[in-house]
Design a protein around this motif. Structure first.
Motif, mmCIF file in Angstrom:
data_model
loop_
_atom_site.group_PDB
_atom_site.id
_atom_site.type_symbol
_atom_site.label_atom_id
_atom_site.label_comp_id
_atom_site.label_asym_id
_atom_site.label_seq_id
_atom_site.Cartn_x
_atom_site.Cartn_y
_atom_site.Cartn_z
ATOM 1 N N VAL A 245 0.840 -1.203 0.000
ATOM 2 C CA VAL A 245 0.000 0.000 0.000
ATOM 3 C C VAL A 245 0.872 1.249 0.000
ATOM 4 C CG1 VAL A 245 -1.703 1.328 1.317
ATOM 5 C CG2 VAL A 245 -1.946 -1.161 1.100
ATOM 6 N N ARG A 246 1.915 1.262 0.830
ATOM 7 C CA ARG A 246 2.795 2.434 0.888
ATOM 8 C C ARG A 246 3.497 2.668 -0.441
ATOM 9 N NH1 ARG A 246 4.453 0.235 5.859
ATOM 10 N NH2 ARG A 246 6.537 -0.214 5.052
ATOM 11 N N ARG A 247 3.771 1.602 -1.168
ATOM 12 C CA ARG A 247 4.456 1.727 -2.459
ATOM 13 C C ARG A 247 3.501 2.116 -3.591
ATOM 14 N NH1 ARG A 247 9.203 -0.475 -3.888
ATOM 15 N NH2 ARG A 247 8.314 -1.557 -5.698
ATOM 16 N N GLY A 248 2.213 2.207 -3.280
ATOM 17 C CA GLY A 248 1.244 2.593 -4.293
ATOM 18 C C GLY A 248 0.552 1.435 -4.974
ATOM 19 N N ASP A 249 0.899 0.198 -4.600
ATOM 20 C CA ASP A 249 0.245 -0.982 -5.158
ATOM 21 C C ASP A 249 -0.975 -1.286 -4.287
ATOM 22 O OD1 ASP A 249 -0.425 -3.271 -6.467
ATOM 23 O OD2 ASP A 249 1.516 -4.262 -6.223
ATOM 24 N N VAL A 250 -1.949 -0.385 -4.368
ATOM 25 C CA VAL A 250 -3.048 -0.359 -3.402
ATOM 26 C C VAL A 250 -3.943 -1.589 -3.504
ATOM 27 C CG1 VAL A 250 -5.091 0.918 -2.672
ATOM 28 C CG2 VAL A 250 -3.001 2.151 -3.274
ATOM 29 N N LEU A 251 -4.320 -1.987 -4.705
ATOM 30 C CA LEU A 251 -5.240 -3.108 -4.846
ATOM 31 C C LEU A 251 -4.648 -4.412 -4.316
ATOM 32 C CD1 LEU A 251 -6.917 -2.451 -8.313
ATOM 33 C CD2 LEU A 251 -7.950 -2.254 -6.046
ATOM 34 N N ASP A 252 -3.396 -4.703 -4.713
ATOM 35 C CA ASP A 252 -2.758 -5.927 -4.219
ATOM 36 C C ASP A 252 -2.565 -5.866 -2.707
ATOM 37 O OD1 ASP A 252 -2.681 -7.047 -6.701
ATOM 38 O OD2 ASP A 252 -0.563 -6.607 -7.075
ATOM 39 N N GLY A 253 -2.191 -4.681 -2.205
ATOM 40 C CA GLY A 253 -2.007 -4.537 -0.768
ATOM 41 C C GLY A 253 -3.302 -4.746 -0.009
ATOM 42 N N ALA A 254 -4.402 -4.174 -0.521
ATOM 43 C CA ALA A 254 -5.699 -4.339 0.145
ATOM 44 C C ALA A 254 -6.135 -5.798 0.130
ATOM 45 C CB ALA A 254 -6.736 -3.456 -0.539
ATOM 46 N N GLU A 255 -5.906 -6.485 -0.991
ATOM 47 C CA GLU A 255 -6.271 -7.898 -1.073
ATOM 48 C C GLU A 255 -5.479 -8.727 -0.064
ATOM 49 O OE1 GLU A 255 -5.848 -9.257 -5.040
ATOM 50 O OE2 GLU A 255 -7.489 -8.014 -5.817
ATOM 51 N N GLU A 256 -4.190 -8.420 0.086
ATOM 52 C CA GLU A 256 -3.378 -9.166 1.044
ATOM 53 C C GLU A 256 -3.784 -8.849 2.480
ATOM 54 O OE1 GLU A 256 0.767 -9.591 0.592
ATOM 55 O OE2 GLU A 256 0.705 -9.805 -1.597
ATOM 56 N N LEU A 257 -4.178 -7.607 2.750
ATOM 57 C CA LEU A 257 -4.682 -7.265 4.077
ATOM 58 C C LEU A 257 -5.937 -8.067 4.404
ATOM 59 C CD1 LEU A 257 -4.183 -3.385 4.103
ATOM 60 C CD2 LEU A 257 -3.106 -5.009 5.679
ATOM 61 N N ARG A 280 -10.047 -1.341 3.733
ATOM 62 C CA ARG A 280 -11.034 -0.408 3.190
ATOM 63 C C ARG A 280 -10.430 0.981 2.990
ATOM 64 N NH1 ARG A 280 -14.314 -3.263 6.885
ATOM 65 N NH2 ARG A 280 -14.053 -1.615 8.457
ATOM 66 N N ALA A 281 -9.608 1.400 3.961
ATOM 67 C CA ALA A 281 -8.970 2.711 3.845
ATOM 68 C C ALA A 281 -8.011 2.739 2.660
ATOM 69 C CB ALA A 281 -8.217 3.037 5.145
ATOM 70 N N ALA A 282 -7.337 1.632 2.420
ATOM 71 C CA ALA A 282 -6.436 1.563 1.273
ATOM 72 C C ALA A 282 -7.214 1.687 -0.033
ATOM 73 C CB ALA A 282 -5.638 0.260 1.302
ATOM 74 N N ARG A 283 -8.307 0.948 -0.144
ATOM 75 C CA ARG A 283 -9.107 1.018 -1.363
ATOM 76 C C ARG A 283 -9.665 2.425 -1.574
ATOM 77 N NH1 ARG A 283 -10.013 -3.967 -3.503
ATOM 78 N NH2 ARG A 283 -9.730 -5.776 -2.125
ATOM 79 N N ALA A 284 -9.946 3.130 -0.485
ATOM 80 C CA ALA A 284 -10.503 4.490 -0.595
ATOM 81 C C ALA A 284 -9.505 5.451 -1.224
ATOM 82 C CB ALA A 284 -10.920 4.982 0.791
ATOM 83 N N LEU A 285 -8.220 5.093 -1.164
ATOM 84 C CA LEU A 285 -7.211 5.955 -1.769
ATOM 85 C C LEU A 285 -7.375 6.038 -3.281
ATOM 86 C CD1 LEU A 285 -4.065 4.746 0.206
ATOM 87 C CD2 LEU A 285 -5.311 6.890 0.532
#
Length: 287
Positions: A245-257, A280-285
């Motif tokens: 998520v911090r690297r900007g790979d939000v979708l993959d990060g949210a799925e792993e969360l 959810r907060a990551a996806r909102a980005l």
């Protein structure tokens, strides 16, 4: 060390496959695993370079006296060869260099972190037939020779970071007190399994990268290799998801969360809910 560049994707995938295979073998080879870490960090370390590092370790072992005697004699022979004649040691500045966590660079520079210098001692001594093992003291890795454990009369501990200096009991207690503020516990003198050593090396790589947000790529591959080990902290999956998520790979990060939350839910539903909130907060980005 020059600024390392990672290997191309095909080479990286092959290195990870070999790393996983070696880590799951019946007797994981510590030098091989450390060199595969080095190749993941430094795209210029090719197969010839990996072979050359193994050959150098063999050559160093061949320069030791033949079975010099008791553990203290082994310690003396190793200190004379590696610490004095070859100049392997560490300095405070080595903690600031990624090269200090890469075995091929430690062999080249004769400098490194305590654990990588200990890997050199371990691999050279093992090849020469010494009764040797690593000892993961809190905050400082050292090498043991002879019997292991607090009550072992023949145990000798040496500190490769200080050129192979033999440690007294008081020295060991001071190292532990300096790192933790606590007293030495006998369990701290237990020989470290090779995979424990590798995980600790990767933890050091991650710590180096975490202090340098611009090198999150290094943190990511160190996490990926850590997750290939057969036994590792479950929280590494959570750490990897947050890093994505911090690297900007939000979708993959949210799925792993979310996937990690499902695992945590079996033992801690409130924690799982918090992690799902992070997803959810990551996806909102993206909105």
């Amino acid at each position: 060390m020059r600024s390392p560049h990672p290997p191309p994707p095909e080479r990286s995938a092959e290195l990870r496959r070999r790393f996983a295979e070696e880590a799951r073998s019946e007797r994981p080879d510590l030098a091989t695993l450390c060199l595969l870490i080095g190749a993941q960090a430094d795209g210029t370390l090719d197969e010839a370079g990996i072979d050359a590092a193994q050959i150098e370790l063999d050559a160093l072992a061949g320069r030791l006296p033949y079975r010099p005697g008791a553990p203290r004699a082994w310690a003396s022979a190793l200190r004379e060869l590696l610490g004095e004649r070859c100049g392997f040691h560490g300095t405070p500045g080595d903690y600031q260099r990624l090269a200090s966590s890469l075995l091929h660079e430690v062999l080249r520079r004769r400098r490194g972190l305590p654990i990588l210098l200990s890997v050199v001692w371990l691999e050279v001594a093992r090849r020469a037939g010494a009764p040797v093992y690593g000892v993961g003291l809190p905050g400082h890795f050292v090498v043991g020779l002879g019997e292991s454990g607090a009550e072992a009369e023949q145990q000798v501990l040496v500190d490769p970071f200080e050129g192979g200096r033999v440690l007294t009991g008081a020295d060991t207690e001071l190292l532990v007190a300096g790192a933790t503020g606590e007293t030495l516990d006998p369990s701290m003198l237990t020989p470290a399994d090779p995979l424990e050593v590798v995980l600790r090396v990767l933890n050091n790589v991650r710590a180096w990268a975490e202090a340098r947000p611009e090198r999150s790529d290094v943190a990511l591959w160190a996490l990926d290799l850590s997750l290939l080990l057969p036994s590792r902290p479950a929280g590494l999956r959570y750490e990897r998801a947050r890093l994505l998520v911090r690297r900007g790979d939000v979708l993959d990060g949210a799925e792993e969360l979310e996937a990690y939350a499902d695992v945590v839910a079996a033992v801690d539903e409130p924690a799982a809910d918090r992690i799902r909130g992070e997803a959810r907060a990551a996806r909102a980005l993206l909105n």
